[in-house]
Design an enzyme around this catalytic site. Structure first.
Site, PDB file in Angstrom:
ATOM      1  CD  GLU A  51      -8.331  -3.444   3.387  1.00  0.00           C
ATOM      2  OE1 GLU A  51      -8.008  -2.284   3.077  1.00  0.00           O
ATOM      3  OE2 GLU A  51      -7.624  -4.181   4.132  1.00  0.00           O
ATOM      4  CG  PHE A 113       1.126   4.443  -4.397  1.00  0.00           C
ATOM      5  CD1 PHE A 113       2.037   3.806  -3.566  1.00  0.00           C
ATOM      6  CD2 PHE A 113      -0.012   5.006  -3.827  1.00  0.00           C
ATOM      7  CE1 PHE A 113       1.818   3.740  -2.207  1.00  0.00           C
ATOM      8  CE2 PHE A 113      -0.238   4.930  -2.460  1.00  0.00           C
ATOM      9  CZ  PHE A 113       0.685   4.296  -1.643  1.00  0.00           C
ATOM     10  CD  GLN A 114      -2.419   2.108  -1.710  1.00  0.00           C
ATOM     11  OE1 GLN A 114      -3.421   2.762  -2.005  1.00  0.00           O
ATOM     12  NE2 GLN A 114      -2.120   1.783  -0.452  1.00  0.00           N
ATOM     13  CE  LYS A 163      -9.230   9.298  -6.286  1.00  0.00           C
ATOM     14  NZ  LYS A 163      -8.100   9.769  -5.434  1.00  0.00           N
ATOM     15  CG  MET A 467      -8.009 -30.685  12.463  1.00  0.00           C
ATOM     16  SD  MET A 467      -8.953 -32.035  13.198  1.00  0.00           S
ATOM     17  CE  MET A 467     -10.602 -31.331  13.210  1.00  0.00           C
TER      18      MET A 467
END
Length: 556
Positions: A51, A113-114, A163, A467
């Site tokens: 993602e 969940f999630q 959802k 760097m």
């Protein structure tokens, strides 16, 4: 028209002329992906490997086109994986709409969940965010998200959709998108007269141009201003290409790794004109640098005025509109003595070229410039290679240099390059990487191959976190703590595993043939370009030091 929430979402994206969405499916967005299957002839979905890659790709898409980038992720870890990309877009004022799914409304707040509070998490790194709790509000919310992302100072907006909302039926009525007007209500006659008076009275003006010039499409107006008042002009990292490097008034990048002409121009001027810039610490270093000059600040965001630096006059509004109204009020200038002084600094800053068999960043970019003439889109990761790309690439047009300036996100470049290539399929897209940064998101090579969006990645490989190692050398008495990588990664074999082709460049004569083949390839390319681990970025101004206290290579 009666549609479910997912279909309403996609119809609203079509209203906004969205052609491409970057994303990754999951349980909470299954209904949206089912709708995407039905809309596959109208909206292209680019499946990334992660993602974060989707967010960076949407960012690159937006920066290279000026349109709004769109990314999509599921709830929980899918949503949190977008966070770094959203923060990158926020720091660099990139218009983006991030769409996340969430658990159904009855499960919200129950540690389901999630489930994660993504609106709470992203509140500090978005212009605005929404959670849609009623399907009848969905269309209006999506339209508002696009308006907010583009209006004023651009930036990311997040829309979180439970959802069950994506499955519910609702009424959809098509609407034409609201045209986002340029912000000019604060560009008053009084402010214009105050600014023009200071410019007309100055004999040593100096322009410091920032990313707002590119965001507003004001490159032509910036050139017109510089030419009318005969002003040396520098650019921040975010304005590379906003003022062409070929222009005689251009002095180069300003700041920590800026040129001698730009840094001394800001130090010795009697009027500093900051345009679409935010006086970053990487540019100004210390406010003591600006005590000898009057300061004018042009910016679209009122919050930036007097935030980091106290100014003498300001214009608040869209940069293009501000310059259009300001330029007619200015006297034509001929600052011959001042320009001559800057030209001397420019010449001195070039130094003396030393012939060497060793591979160097300068040699790499001289060949890239020779073969592309500045016409490629260049993205970067973050580190020494990023500074070398800003210093040595031939930046002649806006929206062709895409880099993470504000957040400094390692792993940004490859995802952004894919977004640029999807948006600009006929253009050559080159990602300049370091071996440290590239390892963070190199899995997106699979996206580049699968989506037939071939990009050329050139790894300036010094086998170190260059760097950070440079700072350890200067400021930590050469205690190189965990900055030598020594992973032994074979980048040629790695890209071959992803369906691409790799080249190892260890000698000068190997570079040009590799670049020529890479620039005409239809698969992802990785060029492993080996440089010495102690190669440093010069010039440099130490953090907090005065901008005229420049460290050159010969000083070390």
């Amino acid at each position: 028209m009666i549609l479910n929430g997912s279909e309403i979402l996609l119809e609203c994206l079509l209203e906004q002329e969205v052609e491409t969405v970057f994303g990754y499916p999951g349980g909470a967005v299954l209904n949206i992906y089912d709708a995407l299957y039905k809309y596959k002839d109208k909206i292209r979905h680019v499946l990334t490997c992660h993602e974060q890659g989707a967010a960076h790709a949407a960012d690159g898409y937006a920066r290279s086109t000026g349109k709004v980038g769109v990314c999509l992720a599921t709830s929980g870890p899918g949503a949190t994986n977008l966070v770094t990309g959203i923060a990158t877009a926020y720091m660099d004022s990139t218009p983006m709409v991030a769409i996340t799914g969430n658990v159904t409304r009855p499960l919200l707040g129950k540690d389901s969940f999630q489930e994660v509070d993504i609106t709470g998490i992203t509140l500090p790194i978005t212009k605005h965010n929404f959670m849609v709790k009623n399907v009848d509000d969905l269309a209006h919310t999506i339209r508002e998200a696009f308006r907010i992302a583009q209006e004023g100072r651009p930036g990311p907006v997040l829309v979180d959709i439970p959802k069950d909302i994506t499955a519910q039926k609702g009424v959809y009525i098509k609407k034409e998108p609201v045209k986002v007007a340029r912000s000019n209500k604060h560009i008053t006659e009084e402010a214009l007269l105050e600014v023009s008076k200071l410019i007309n009275e100055s004999s040593r003006p100096f322009i410091y141009a920032g990313g707002g010039v590119i965001s507003s499409g004001a490159s032509e107006e910036l050139i017109a201003l510089a030419e009318k008042i005969d002003s040396p002009t520098s650019a921040s990292l975010m304005c590379m290409g906003g003022f062409p490097v070929t222009h005689p008034l251009y002095t180069g990048m300003i700041g920590m790794h800026g040129t001698k002409a730009s840094n001394l121009g800001a130090w010795e001027c009697d009027l500093l004109i900051a345009i679409g810039a935010r006086f970053s610490d990487r540019v100004i270093s210390s406010n003591d640098n600006l005590e000898g000059a009057k300061i004018i600040h042009l910016d679209i965001d009122p919050a930036e005025i007097n935030k980091n630096v106290k100014v003498d006059a300001s214009l608040i509004g869209d940069i293009k509109e501000s310059l259009r109204k300001l330029i007619p009020l200015l006297n034509k200038k001929d600052n011959k003595e001042w320009i001559n002084k800057m030209n001397i600094y420019k010449e001195e800053g070039r130094g003396t070229s030393k012939e060497s068999d060793e591979l160097t960043p300068e040699f790499l970019f001289s060949k890239i410039n020779e073969l592309t003439d500045g016409e490629a889109i260049v993205t970067t990761e973050v580190g020494q290679h990023q500074m070398w790309a800003s210093q040595f690439y031939k930046h002649i047009e806006p929206r062709r240099f895409i880099t993470s300036g504000g957040l400094g996100t390692m792993g940004f470049g490859l995802g952004a390059a894919i977004g640029c290539k999807v948006a600009n399929p006929d253009k050559l897209v080159i990602n300049i990487a370091g071996d440290g940064s590239f390892a963070m998101n190199c899995n997106e090579l699979a996206t580049s191959y699968a989506q037939k969006a071939p990009v050329v990645t050139i790894i300036v490989n010094n086998n170190a976190l260059g760097m950070v190692r440079q700072w350890q050398n200067f400021f930590y008495e050469e205690r190189y703590s965990h900055t030598s990588i020594n992973r032994g990664t074979n980048f040629v074999k790695l890209v071959e595993a992803y369906g691409g082709k790799g080249f190892l460049v260890e000698r000068k004569e190997q570079l040009e043939p590799a670049l020529k083949e890479a620039f005409n390839s239809s698969v992802p390319i990785v060029i492993d370009y080996r440089v010495h681990e102690d190669k440093k970025v010069f010039p440099m101004v130490a953090p907090g030091a005065l901008i005229n206290q420049i460290i050159y290579e010969e000083d070390v």
